[in-house]
Enzyme design. Structure first.
Site, PDB file in Angstrom:
ATOM      1  CG  HIS A  17      -1.781   1.104   1.307  1.00 24.70           C
ATOM      2  ND1 HIS A  17      -1.874   1.766   2.271  1.00 24.70           N
ATOM      3  CD2 HIS A  17      -2.788   1.591   0.618  1.00 24.70           C
ATOM      4  CE1 HIS A  17      -2.942   2.697   2.229  1.00 24.70           C
ATOM      5  NE2 HIS A  17      -3.354   2.564   1.303  1.00 24.70           N
ATOM      6  NE  ARG A  18      -1.781   5.663   1.380  1.00 21.71           N
ATOM      7  CZ  ARG A  18      -2.078   6.303   2.369  1.00 21.71           C
ATOM      8  NH1 ARG A  18      -1.303   7.356   2.869  1.00 21.71           N
ATOM      9  NH2 ARG A  18      -3.611   6.599   2.590  1.00 21.71           N
ATOM     10  CD  GLU A  44      -3.065   2.153  -2.987  1.00 18.87           C
ATOM     11  OE1 GLU A  44      -4.052   2.920  -3.244  1.00 18.87           O
ATOM     12  OE2 GLU A  44      -2.131   2.413  -2.649  1.00 18.87           O
ATOM     13  CG  ASP A  46      -3.029   6.842  -3.322  1.00 16.31           C
ATOM     14  OD1 ASP A  46      -4.126   6.345  -3.131  1.00 16.31           O
ATOM     15  OD2 ASP A  46      -1.876   6.671  -2.579  1.00 16.31           O
ATOM     16  CG  HIS A  59      -2.931   9.137  -0.194  1.00 10.38           C
ATOM     17  ND1 HIS A  59      -3.858  10.087   0.841  1.00 10.38           N
ATOM     18  CD2 HIS A  59      -3.994   8.260  -0.182  1.00 10.38           C
ATOM     19  CE1 HIS A  59      -4.786   9.472   1.335  1.00 10.38           C
ATOM     20  NE2 HIS A  59      -5.178   8.422   0.738  1.00 10.38           N
ATOM     21  CD  GLU A 118      -7.563   5.434  -4.240  1.00  7.39           C
ATOM     22  OE1 GLU A 118      -6.879   4.973  -3.176  1.00  7.39           O
ATOM     23  OE2 GLU A 118      -8.451   6.319  -3.940  1.00  7.39           O
ATOM     24  CE  LYS A 120      -6.175   8.662  -2.992  1.00 10.39           C
ATOM     25  NZ  LYS A 120      -7.154   8.089  -1.939  1.00 10.39           N
ATOM     26  CG  ASP A 240       0.133   0.814   5.403  1.00  4.34           C
ATOM     27  OD1 ASP A 240      -0.225   1.202   4.288  1.00  4.34           O
ATOM     28  OD2 ASP A 240      -0.890   0.879   6.662  1.00  4.34           O
TER      29      ASP A 240
END
Ligand code: G3P
Ligand code: CA
Length: 253
Positions: A17-18, A44, A46, A59, A118, A120, A240
């Site tokens: 995640h990120r 992942e 954003d 993000h 993702e 945004k 994470d």
């Protein structure tokens, strides 16, 4: 779409995640490098647009939390964003780390991992953001390793229409708003649903599987929750803390 790498990965897929955001500054090349070094098969990130229309990996709507700078990404040009330090706030060892463009991340990751992008940009320049991301995926021949997700049905619909080779998921909020979004998602018919874990149950996951829809849930870091997701046969989760996830997998198998 059936040739997509997503369907080859053993489930549950662990999405870094990120990037490996517990160990390196989120959504930076350092974070994606750490994730790959830890063995991540899926990442992942954003994306949003700068004032001059570049697709950058960040993000928040603003640069405030993750850099020493201030202001909305949409009000800054790429050259201004590139002057910011996205690493030192996390730890001095990451001093000089930059906010990357999506193109830079693609060039770095290549086909070493699946990437969940993702989208945004809530209601702001959505079409421009989605179109630019899709164009980049196509021009860099990344269709088999990219999946998309968004909290905004408009973005989900646009990906489905313009790049059906890439699976796309609807992200839903925690609590009652998320439950309502899931209820009304059948008309949108996304390939995947990305709910908050608090709205999941084994029965819900089975129901989605019966509809041939995958379930990827966010953000799962605690060992007990990871074990529950494995038991419930979730298709993937955003995490994470890749080290904890790996420990749970070793203990479970
Ligand atoms: O894609 C799952 C997760 O990233 C959604 O929440 O706020 O971390 O982007 P957020
Ligand atoms: Ca995200």
């Amino acid at each position: 779409m059936n040739n997509h790498r997503l369907f080859e990965l053993v489930t549950p897929v662990v999405f870094a995640h990120r990037g490996a955001s517990k160990f390196a500054p989120e959504n930076t090349i350092a974070s994606f490098r750490s994730a790959l070094e830890m063995g991540a098969l899926a990442l992942e990130l954003d994306i949003t647009l700068t004032r001059d229309g570049e697709v950058v990996v960040i993000h928040d709507d603003t640069v405030d939390r993750t850099t020493g700078g201030a202001g909305a990404v949409a009000d800054l040009d790429l050259a201004e964003i590139k002057r910011l330090d996205a690493g030192i706030g996390f730890s001095p060892e990451f001093k000089g780390e930059k906010i990357p463009t999506l193109q830079e991340v693609f060039a770095f990751v290549q086909d070493k991992a699946l990437i969940n992008i993702e989208l945004k940009n809530a209601g702001k320049r959505n079409a421009e953001l989605v179109q630019k991301a899709l164009d980049l995926v196509t021009s860099m021949h990344m269709q088999e390793t990219i999946i998309f997700s968004s909290f905004y049905p408009y973005n989900v619909r646009m990906v489905r229409e313009l790049l059906p080779e890439c699976p796309v998921g609807l992200l839903t909020l925690p609590g009652i708003p998320g439950r309502l979004e899931i209820l009304f998602s059948s008309r949108l018919s996304p390939d995947m649903i990305h709910p908050h874990y608090s709205n999941l149950s084994a029965a819900f996951i089975q129901k989605q599987h019966a509809r041939l829809r995958r379930v990827h849930t966010y953000t799962v870091n605690e060992p007990a929750l990871i074990r529950k997701m494995i038991d419930w046969e979730v298709d993937g989760f955003f995490c994470d803390d890749l080290i904890t996830a790996q420990r749970v997998f070793i203990d479970t198998h």
